[in-house]
Write an enzyme that holds these catalytic residues in place. Structure first.
Site, PDB file in Angstrom:
ATOM      1  N   ASP A 189     -22.871  -6.915 -89.337  1.00 43.17           N
ATOM      2  CA  ASP A 189     -23.922  -7.197 -90.309  1.00 43.17           C
ATOM      3  C   ASP A 189     -23.407  -6.892 -91.714  1.00 43.17           C
ATOM      4  OD1 ASP A 189     -25.420  -4.350 -91.199  1.00 43.17           O
ATOM      5  OD2 ASP A 189     -24.251  -4.270 -89.361  1.00 43.17           O
ATOM      6  N   HIS A 512     -19.489 -10.530 -82.244  1.00 40.41           N
ATOM      7  CA  HIS A 512     -20.730 -10.498 -83.027  1.00 40.41           C
ATOM      8  C   HIS A 512     -20.353 -10.063 -84.431  1.00 40.41           C
ATOM      9  CE1 HIS A 512     -25.135 -10.096 -83.463  1.00 40.41           C
ATOM     10  NE2 HIS A 512     -24.842  -9.067 -84.254  1.00 40.41           N
ATOM     11  N   ASP A 560     -17.578 -11.630 -73.862  1.00 40.69           N
ATOM     12  CA  ASP A 560     -16.999 -12.123 -75.107  1.00 40.69           C
ATOM     13  C   ASP A 560     -17.882 -13.237 -75.648  1.00 40.69           C
ATOM     14  OD1 ASP A 560     -15.362 -12.657 -77.234  1.00 40.69           O
ATOM     15  OD2 ASP A 560     -13.923 -13.845 -76.071  1.00 40.69           O
ATOM     16  N   GLU A 569     -19.829  -6.531 -80.734  1.00 40.33           N
ATOM     17  CA  GLU A 569     -19.856  -6.402 -82.184  1.00 40.33           C
ATOM     18  C   GLU A 569     -18.602  -5.667 -82.636  1.00 40.33           C
ATOM     19  OE1 GLU A 569     -22.967  -5.345 -85.811  1.00 40.33           O
ATOM     20  OE2 GLU A 569     -23.362  -4.568 -83.805  1.00 40.33           O
TER      21      GLU A 569
END
Length: 589
Positions: A189, A512, A560, A569
């Site tokens: 993020d 991710h 994956d 992530e």
């Protein structure tokens, strides 16, 4: 960037008749039943592969080009690894020392992924894992000259960051703005978090203090590469300068800089939600104090290149420490935040003793002020309160720093340095014992709880402990056990993946990670370490049926796929221990 299903189909079909990762008895190249470090091995180091089998008895090492046999050996006795419920045998080929590219062949099963034997076999992935931090930079363009095909426009200038009402102070009322550019995106993020930057920076600075000569020559090809400061420190400095903007005038430090909610999979330049500086807290402030005290030591050697920086860092560290002493129990409680509510990564912690011990110790080493070490009160809690570091438990970083500066304390009446090093040795001995008794011949999995959110960082941090004790003792058993965990991360594991993007024949390819998800490039940003097997499967609602029967054991609970924020992530505090582990072993070997 969708993950290939070619290896999943035979797994799922055959699982009904046998086991999670079994295949047919036909010989296959890159057999899923052979688990090996897909990068390779040092000529004089240990070399081990794991074979999922009950029947095979022999193996050979072949050259990768013309398949010439260079070694033959017997597999060990079969043993079940409880974390994957596989029955496996070990193939030890440590006596193969000639440099070259090879495969391991098992009759009836096939060949392994290719691997190399060479003097600097892990140099490229080690360097890439540090260069990965460059790709996490906020507030700046990543030009093609440095980022290659992963070049992108700047996102998050962070020059108009609003003070959340939870962070308001007399000098900075709610809704006022600060400028807080730079730093690294924390994970997949776009948040920037002080607590997680704390252990990340502590790990990287510890690596630099341990191996400065090696790191001084590391060329990362970053915009600062032409200056007179090592690239390693320049990259760390990019995040450190951001951290410095997160301290309020009273010494307290904001917990994080974030939008109120996570963005979707958009490029940094398109992530335009309002950014907030959120609540000062004791954990963030002490982590900041520890990092800036350690950084003050390091950058004191660069007073000409960076005038005033080391002095400023020490002042900021002492101010942060003073604030934390006056505010010893300010807990970050995200659920209580309003106007706006905040739902990004919490990094909540309610026990601040470990952060105090780390911060006080770093300040003691930097300043020589014994009052700091008395505050740390380390030696009264050695037996019970120290373990493998993680962002909520950082006090073992204090032991590492004391150990690396142990020459200062040999005759000290304040520090019992022998007790410190003995404690580290006891912890490392447990990991060595696990490596010797594990079916996979690795420290990772000494307990089932090793497999949790970010389990690959546990493997990396175990390796760091082992390498610290190797530096104390010079005993190769600690170095070799650390190398075992590097093998684990690069393929000798129950998933068969190399968890470092861009490295190995079967690497993580769909992490991710919003920058990788939002570009039009098939390959993810290289050098990023996936979180790793996590039986918690907190993302199962979003990943649907991708968690099959093959993923239901602690060591196999990994997919994956970008949907899997619980296992796939990336995060800076997971990359940092890989950076330490791989680069330290390169420096030593």
């Amino acid at each position: 960037m969708r993950p290939s299903t070619t290896f999943l189909i035979p797994f799922l079909c055959f699982f009904l008749n046998f086991s999670a990762f079994a295949q047919s008895n036909e010989e296959n190249p890159g057999s899923e039943k052979i688990r090996v470090n897909q990068i390779g091995f040092y000529p004089e180091g240990p070399k081990m592969a794991i074979i999922v089998t009950t029947e095979a008895t022999d193996f050979t090492i072949l050259t990768a080009d013309d398949k010439k046999e260079v070694f033959s050996g017997k597999l060990s006795e079969a043993e079940e690894w409880p974390h994957s419920k596989e029955t496996v045998k070990q193939a030890d080929f440590s006596s193969v020392e000639e440099s070259g590219e090879y495969v391991l062949h098992v009759p009836g099963i096939g060949n392994s992924h290719p691997f190399e034997i060479s003097e600097n076999v892990h140099f490229e992935p080690a360097k890439a894992s540090m260069k990965a931090f460059y790709f996490q930079r906020a507030s700046t363009d990543l030009p093609e000259a440095y980022a290659g095909k992963w070049a992108r426009e700047a996102g998050h200038p962070d020059n108009q960051v609003k003070i959340h009402n939870s962070a308001a102070s007399e000098n900075r009322p709610a809704g006022s703005t600060i400028s807080s550019p730079g730093g690294w995106y924390d994970a997949g993020d776009y948040g920037k978090y002080i607590v997680n930057s704390g252990i990340t920076m502590g790990t990287l600075f510890s690596l630099y203090e341990d191996f400065p000569e090696y790191l001084d020559t590391l060329n990362l090809n970053i915009p600062e590469s032409t200056n007179n400061i090592p690239d390693f420190l320049d990259e760390a400095l990019y995040n450190l300068r951001w951290m410095m903007t997160m301290q309020d005038k009273d010494g307290g430090v904001y917990h994080k800089l974030t939008s109120a909610n996570f963005h979707g999979a958009v490029a940094p330049k398109d992530a335009t939600l309002q950014r907030w500086a959120v609540q000062k807290g004791t954990a963030a402030t002490l982590d900041f104090a520890a990092v800036t005290a350690q950084a003050a030591r390091i950058f004191s050697d660069y007073k000409n290149e960076l005038p005033g920086l080391a002095d400023s860092l020490l002042v900021m560290s002492e101010n942060a420490y003073s604030w934390a002493k006056e505010n010893p129990e300010v807990t970050y409680r995200q659920r209580e935040l309003q106007d706006p509510e905040v739902s990004t990564g919490a990094y909540g912690d309610r026990n601040f003793k470990d952060e105090l011990q780390w911060a006080a110790t770093e300040l003691f080493i930097t300043t020589g002020n014994e009052e700091y070490y008395k505050d740390a009160d380390i030696e009264n809690s050695l037996e019970a309160e120290f373990g493998i570091p993680a962002w909520p438990n950082v006090n073992t970083l204090a032991l590492y720093s004391l150990a690396r500066h142990r020459d200062k304390f040999q005759d000290s009446e304040v520090v019992n340095i022998d007790a410190i090093t003995d404690q580290l040795r006891k912890m490392a001995d447990d990991l060595v014992a696990s490596s010797k008794t594990s079916a996979y011949a690795i420290p990772m999995g000494i307990k089932e709880s090793d497999f949790a959110w970010g389990s690959n960082s546990e493997a990396g941090n175990q390796g760091i402990l082992l390498l610290n004790v190797y530096k104390i003792t010079g005993d190769d058993k600690y170095l070799n056990a650390a190398n075992d965990n590097l093998d684990y991360l690069l393929g000798r594991n129950a998933t068969g993946y190399s968890f470092l993007t861009g490295y190995g024949e079967k690497p993580t390819k769909d992490p991710h990670h919003r920058p990788s998800e939002s570009d039009d490039i098939d390959d993810p940003v290289p050098g990023l370490l996936a979180g790793g097997p996590n039986p918690g499967q907190q993302d199962i609602a979003g990943c649907g049926d991708k968690y099959t029967a093959a993923h239901q054991h602690p060591a196999t609970s990994y997919i994956d796929d970008r949907c899997s924020y619980a296992s796939n992530e990336i995060a800076i505090n997971w990359n940092a221990p890989f950076v330490y582990l791989a680069n330290a072993i390169e420096a030593i070997r």
